[in-house]
Design an enzyme around this catalytic site. Structure first.
Site, PDB file in Angstrom:
ATOM      1  N   HIS A  66       0.839  -1.228   0.000  1.00  0.00           N
ATOM      2  CA  HIS A  66       0.000   0.000   0.000  1.00  0.00           C
ATOM      3  C   HIS A  66       0.863   1.263   0.000  1.00  0.00           C
ATOM      4  O   HIS A  66       0.428   2.306   0.491  1.00  0.00           O
ATOM      5  CB  HIS A  66      -0.948   0.027   1.198  1.00  0.00           C
ATOM      6  N   SER A 113      17.263  20.389 -16.003  1.00  0.00           N
ATOM      7  CA  SER A 113      16.120  21.219 -16.362  1.00  0.00           C
ATOM      8  C   SER A 113      16.625  22.441 -17.115  1.00  0.00           C
ATOM      9  O   SER A 113      17.719  22.938 -16.849  1.00  0.00           O
ATOM     10  CB  SER A 113      15.387  21.645 -15.088  1.00  0.00           C
ATOM     11  N   LYS A 165      18.060  20.820 -10.778  1.00  0.00           N
ATOM     12  CA  LYS A 165      17.314  19.572 -10.957  1.00  0.00           C
ATOM     13  C   LYS A 165      18.064  18.463 -11.671  1.00  0.00           C
ATOM     14  O   LYS A 165      18.926  18.700 -12.496  1.00  0.00           O
ATOM     15  CB  LYS A 165      16.004  19.865 -11.712  1.00  0.00           C
ATOM     16  N   GLU A 222      10.751   7.764 -16.780  1.00  0.00           N
ATOM     17  CA  GLU A 222       9.389   8.242 -17.061  1.00  0.00           C
ATOM     18  C   GLU A 222       8.962   7.873 -18.477  1.00  0.00           C
ATOM     19  O   GLU A 222       7.810   7.512 -18.732  1.00  0.00           O
ATOM     20  CB  GLU A 222       9.325   9.757 -16.893  1.00  0.00           C
TER      21      GLU A 222
END
Ligand code: ARG
Length: 476
Positions: A156, A277, A283, A290
Site C-alpha cells: 500500500h 532542467s 534539478k 518516465e
C-alpha cells in the site's frame, strides 16, 4: 504501376484508393523474409517437377541476387509497388523474363504474408529475448553489488517489513525471467509454416509442404489451410508478451522515479541516465524512467489494436489483416528500445544505503517479527499480534513527533515490568533474546527460505538466475 491482378476488362483502380490500400511503405520491411520464402518455394517447385529444372535454376539465381542486394541495401523498392510480395514477383519477372512468371504457382499472397510475418516474428523474438537477458544481467549485477543493503519493503506504499535492495531487484529479475519464457512459449507455438495453404484451400499442385517448412527452419507445416491464412495468433501473442513486459518495466521505472525523489532519496541517478532542467539548475530528472513508463501505453495500444482488428473477422483472409504489421513492428521496436534504455537505467542506479537504512529504522518494521517471537514461545498468533501491537503503540507513544528512538532503547526504558504491563504475553520474556531478535538485520537474516531476502537465499537466487541467463544466451 499496373497490378498483377489487373486486366483491360477490369480497368484501373482509383489512384486514391490505390494509395490508400498500398502496404509497401510498411511491408517493405518484410523483404528478406519474402525473398527467403520465395527461394524455398521455387526450389520445391523445381524438385517436384512443377516447373522445369532450368526455370528453378533461373529463379534461384535471380532470387540470390535480390537477397544479396537487399542485404547490401542496394535493392530499391519503388513506393508505387502494391506490396512487397508483388514487388518481388514483378522485379524477378522484369529481370528474368519467363522464369519469373512461374514463381507464383501453388502459392498466394495470403499464405506468403502469413509466412513472412512468422519469419519476421521469429527473428524479432530472438532479438527481444537477447535484449531481455541483457536487462536481466544488469539487474542481477546491481542486486549482487547491493545484496545486503537494508531497505523498507512496502505494501500500500506504506513501510511494511525489512527487505534488502538486492532482494527487491530480484523481484524485477524473476518477472523478466517470466517475460523471457513468454516469448519462448509463443515462438514454439508459432513454429508452423503456412506456405502451401495458398489462398485458403491449399493447392491442387503436388507441393511438398514438409520440405518447404524444413528449408525455412520450421518444425512443421501448419495444419489447416484456412487457419493458416486467417490466423494472426502469433502476432497477438508476441504483442501480448511485449505489453506484459512493458507493464513490468513501467512499474520498475515508477519505483526508480519515486526512489530518486527527495522524499525517498533511496537512489541517485548517474548523469548518464538523468537529465537537467532548462530553467531550474538544481534539478536532475529521471526522464528515461518516465519515458519507459509512458511507452507502456503504446505497447498496450498495439496489443488492443491486433485484438480489435480481428474481433468478429470472418475466416479466411481479409484485408483488415494487413493492419497487423503496424502493430507488430511498433510493438517490437518499442519493446526493444525500452529494454535497451532500461538496461542503461539499471546500471546507472546509485543506491543510497544511509537513506534506505534510516527509512527502514523508522517504521516499526520489526512488528510482525515481535509477534513471531511470541509464536515461537507457544503464544497463539492472534494473542501475539495483540501483544506486538501494544509494543508498537508504546514505541509510537515514546517516539513523539520527529524523533526516532531505537526499539532496543524503548524496551530498555520499559524494562521487564513495563513490557509485561503492555500485554500479558510479554510477561517474563527474555529481553536479552527479544532485543537482538527485533534488529532489522536479524529480521532479514532469519528469512532464508526459498524466495526470501536473507543473504544466503539471495545469493542462491542470483546464482540460479545467472545460470538461467547463461543457458538461454547459449541456446538457439
Ligand atoms: N498486403 C497484404 C497484407 O499485408 C498482402 C496480402 C494481400 N492479399 C490479398 N488477397 N489482397 O495482408
Amino acid at each position: 504501376m499496373k497490378k498483377i491482378w489487373e486486366t483491360k476488362v477490369t480497368g484501373a483502380l482509383d489512384p486514391g484508393l490505390d494509395a490508400f490500400m498500398s502496404s509497401i511503405g510498411i511491408d517493405a520491411r518484410l523483404l528478406p523474409q519474402d525473398l527467403a520464402g520465395s527461394r524455398a518455394h521455387a526450389a520445391m517447385l523445381g524438385r517436384q517437377g512443377i516447373i522445369t529444372k532450368e526455370t528453378a535454376a533461373a529463379l534461384e539465381t535471380g532470387l540470390c541476387a535480390l537477397i544479396e542486394e537487399a542485404r547490401a541495401g542496394s535493392l530499391v523498392v519503388p513506393p508505387e509497388a502494391e506490396d512487397v510480395h508483388s514487388f518481388v514477383e514483378a522485379e524477378l519477372s522484369s529481370r528474368l523474363g519467363d522464369p519469373g512468371l512461374s514463381l507464383h504457382a501453388g502459392r498466394s499472397r495470403n499464405d506468403q504474408v502469413a509466412l513472412d510475418m512468422r519469419l519476421w516474428l521469429a527473428e524479432a523474438s530472438r532479438g527481444l529475448r537477447k535484449a531481455l537477458l541483457d536487462a536481466l544481467c544488469a539487474v542481477l549485477a546491481m542486486a549482487e553489488a547491493n545484496k545486503d543493503l537494508i531497505l523498507p519493503g512496502y505494501t500500500h506504499l506504506q513501510r511494511a517489513q525489512a527487505i534488502t535492495f538486492g532482494h527487491h531487484l530480484l523481484a524485477w529479475a524473476v518477472a523478466l525471467e517470466r517475460d523471457h519464457g513468454r516469448f519462448v512459449d509463443a515462438a514454439a507455438r508459432a513454429d508452423e509454416c503456412p506456405l502451401g495453404a495458398c489462398a485458403l484451400a491449399g493447392s491442387g499442385l503436388p507441393l511438398d509442404r514438409e520440405a518447404v517448412a524444413a528449408a525455412l527452419g520450421f518444425s512443421r507445416p501448419s495444419r489447416n489451410s484456412i487457419d493458416a491464412v486467417a490466423d494472426r495468433d502469433a502476432c497477438v501473442e508476441f504483442a501480448s508478451g511485449c505489453a506484459i513486459l512493458l507493464m513490468h518495466l513501467s512499474r520498475y521505472c515508477e519505483e526508480v522515479t519515486l526512489w530518486a525523489s527527495a522524499e525517498f532519496g533511496f537512489v541517485k541517478l548517474s548523469p548518464k541516465a538523468s537529465t537537467g532542467s532548462s530553467v531550474m539548475p538544481q534539478k536532475r530528472n529521471p526522464d528515461p524512467a518516465e519515458l519507459i513508463r509512458g511507452k507502456a501505453g503504446r505497447a498496450y495500444g498495439d496489443l488492443v489494436n491486433l485484438l480489435v482488428m480481428q474481433k468478429g473477422l470472418p475466416l479466411a483472409y481479409d484485408r483488415d489483416l494487413q493492419e497487423d504489421k503496424h502493430a507488430v513492428f511498433d510493438a517490437a521496436d518499442n519493446a526493444r528500445a525500452c529494454l535497451e534504455a532500461f538496461t542503461v537505467l539499471v546500471s546507472a542506479l546509485e543506491p543510497q544505503a544511509g537513506r534506505m537504512r534510516a527509512a527502514a529504522e523508522e517504521g516499526c518494521l520489526w512488528a510482525a517479527d515481535a509477534a513471531e517471537f511470541l509464536v515461537l514461545r507457544n503464544t497463539p498468533f492472534r494473542t501475539a499480534y495483540a501483544a506486538a501491537k501494544a509494543l508498537v503503540e508504546a514505541y509510537t507513544g515514546v517516539r513523539g513527533y520527529g524523533r526516532c528512538p531505537s526499539i532496543a532503547g524503548v524496551i530498555a526504558g520499559l524494562g521487564q515490568a513495563g513490557l509485561a504491563a503492555l500485554h500479558p504475553a510479554w510477561a517474563n520474556v527474555p529481553l536479552a533474546e527479544l532485543v537482538p531478535w527485533l534488529s532489522l538485520d536479524a529480521c532479514v537474516q532469519r528469512r532464508q527460505g526459498i524466495g526470501s531476502p536473507g543473504s544466503a537465499a539471495t545469493a542462491g537466487e542470483i546464482a540460479r538466475l545467472k545460470a538461467f541467463a547463461a543457458a538461454q544466451a547459449a541456446g538457439p
